[in-house]
Motif scaffolding. Sequence first.
Motif, PDB file in Angstrom:
ATOM      1  N   ALA A 113       0.230   4.163   1.747  1.00  0.00           N
ATOM      2  CA  ALA A 113       0.214   4.950   0.508  1.00  0.00           C
ATOM      3  C   ALA A 113       1.520   4.827  -0.261  1.00  0.00           C
ATOM      4  O   ALA A 113       1.700   5.434  -1.318  1.00  0.00           O
ATOM      5  N   MET A 114       2.466   4.021   0.261  1.00  0.00           N
ATOM      6  CA  MET A 114       3.815   4.008  -0.316  1.00  0.00           C
ATOM      7  C   MET A 114       3.974   3.134  -1.567  1.00  0.00           C
ATOM      8  O   MET A 114       4.384   3.610  -2.625  1.00  0.00           O
ATOM      9  N   GLY A 115       3.718   1.839  -1.430  1.00  0.00           N
ATOM     10  CA  GLY A 115       4.174   0.837  -2.397  1.00  0.00           C
ATOM     11  C   GLY A 115       3.961   1.194  -3.857  1.00  0.00           C
ATOM     12  O   GLY A 115       4.911   1.524  -4.578  1.00  0.00           O
ATOM     13  N   VAL A 116       2.731   1.134  -4.328  1.00  0.00           N
ATOM     14  CA  VAL A 116       2.472   1.341  -5.760  1.00  0.00           C
ATOM     15  C   VAL A 116       2.756   2.798  -6.149  1.00  0.00           C
ATOM     16  O   VAL A 116       3.452   3.065  -7.138  1.00  0.00           O
ATOM     17  N   GLY A 119       6.529   3.804  -5.431  1.00  0.00           N
ATOM     18  CA  GLY A 119       7.368   2.936  -6.271  1.00  0.00           C
ATOM     19  C   GLY A 119       7.262   3.334  -7.738  1.00  0.00           C
ATOM     20  O   GLY A 119       8.271   3.429  -8.454  1.00  0.00           O
ATOM     21  N   THR A 120       6.048   3.579  -8.196  1.00  0.00           N
ATOM     22  CA  THR A 120       5.850   3.967  -9.598  1.00  0.00           C
ATOM     23  C   THR A 120       6.495   5.329  -9.884  1.00  0.00           C
ATOM     24  O   THR A 120       7.129   5.521 -10.931  1.00  0.00           O
ATOM     25  N   ARG A 128      10.215   4.795 -10.042  1.00  0.00           N
ATOM     26  CA  ARG A 128      10.586   4.098 -11.283  1.00  0.00           C
ATOM     27  C   ARG A 128      10.436   5.029 -12.486  1.00  0.00           C
ATOM     28  O   ARG A 128      11.268   5.034 -13.387  1.00  0.00           O
ATOM     29  N   GLY A 129       9.368   5.818 -12.472  1.00  0.00           N
ATOM     30  CA  GLY A 129       9.133   6.738 -13.580  1.00  0.00           C
ATOM     31  C   GLY A 129      10.226   7.786 -13.682  1.00  0.00           C
ATOM     32  O   GLY A 129      10.761   8.055 -14.772  1.00  0.00           O
ATOM     33  N   LEU A 130      10.580   8.360 -12.558  1.00  0.00           N
ATOM     34  CA  LEU A 130      11.597   9.424 -12.587  1.00  0.00           C
ATOM     35  C   LEU A 130      12.984   8.871 -12.892  1.00  0.00           C
ATOM     36  O   LEU A 130      13.687   9.385 -13.776  1.00  0.00           O
ATOM     37  N   VAL A 163       0.222   8.781  -7.448  1.00  0.00           N
ATOM     38  CA  VAL A 163       1.534   8.731  -8.106  1.00  0.00           C
ATOM     39  C   VAL A 163       2.085  10.154  -8.278  1.00  0.00           C
ATOM     40  O   VAL A 163       3.276  10.402  -8.064  1.00  0.00           O
ATOM     41  N   GLY A 164       1.218  11.075  -8.650  1.00  0.00           N
ATOM     42  CA  GLY A 164       1.665  12.445  -8.944  1.00  0.00           C
ATOM     43  C   GLY A 164       2.262  13.144  -7.736  1.00  0.00           C
ATOM     44  O   GLY A 164       3.356  13.724  -7.822  1.00  0.00           O
TER      45      GLY A 164
END
Length: 321
Positions: free
Chosen positions: A120-123, A126-127, A130-132, A153-154
């Motif tokens: 459950a980690m990568g995308v 990572g996103t 990167r977003g924060l 992601v949330g």
Amino acid sequence: MKAIRVHEFGGPEVMKLEEVADLTPGAGQVVVRLHAAGVNPVESYVRTGTYAMKPNLPYTPGNDGAGVIAAVGASVTRVKTGDRVYTSGALNGTYAEQALCLEAQVHPLPDNVSFEQGAAMGVAYGTAYRGLFQRGDAKSGETVLVHGASGGVGTAAVQQARAAGITVIGTAGSDAGLKLVKEQGAHHVLNHASEGYLDELMKLTEGRGVDVILEMLANKNLGKDLTVLAKKGRVVVIGSRGPVEINPRDAMGREADIRGLTLFATSEAEARQMHAALIAGLENGTLRPVIAQKIPLSEAARAHVEIMKHSGALGKIVLVT
Ligand code: NAP
């Protein structure tokens, strides 16, 4: 080994479980014996054949996975056979029992983290990182709205923001989603399906607005996002399913930024920074990927039906082998 293969673009049913040859690593590559693979919305977009990224057919879908290093190629120094790892990207797809990865695409998975959580980690993580931090420039002491905080992601963003000393407001569209978002560390939760929930946000911030918004559904929310930003605020567009009308004056008056994000644009240096932070978070327990559903690899089509619902998310869907 068994792998999901796509021979033609189309609906979820084009994904078939097949027997394919075992993998051998070349120089700088490793083979991972996967125990779980993460399912992300992007993999359902790619499968339709209408997305910007169009792989050559046939192909195996999947970016994320977790398992044990089964073989290493020449000049690999960072990992060895038997190491537990998660993957962020793979050369041949992760909806399979084995993945071929560049050495830089595998990262150590601490013993306290399950393979399903590793997948459950990568995308997603990572996103969120990167977003924060790489696009949103979020700082300790600021306030972030995670607009769509109940999904992969949330939930990752709520945990990372909370651990960084940021005040977190998270939204979900169901009671179960709101409860989950709160459990991940959000200071406040709001229901994006209720009337007037952004008025509530303005009250929570005493009229100031939020410094950063991580936006999962920009086509629906971007216009309103610009009205609830603080001065110098940043909206990071992570997800969008169509066009949207905005009033540019809402950005002008605040000197606000709208910043696009694509994980695929992450540089090597940014990826190193990202995964160093994510591994530290796994080790110290601040990052705890939430698994919504474990689905057998043979039922990958069902996993894509689930991910394409785009509502009722409660963490990540993973395939298990
Ligand atoms: P997911 O697990 O399916 O979660 C979807 C999220 O969107 C849920 O939290 C859902 O909340 C929320 N949502 C639904 N309606 C909403 C609304 N009206 N306003 C705000 N949020 C709403 O998907 P994910 O993996 O977290 O990915 C989220 C989005 O980001 C997807 O569109 C994905 O394609 C995109 N994405 C982009 C990148 C990139 O590189 N740009 C990378 C990863 C993901 P409820 O279910 O509680 O309603």
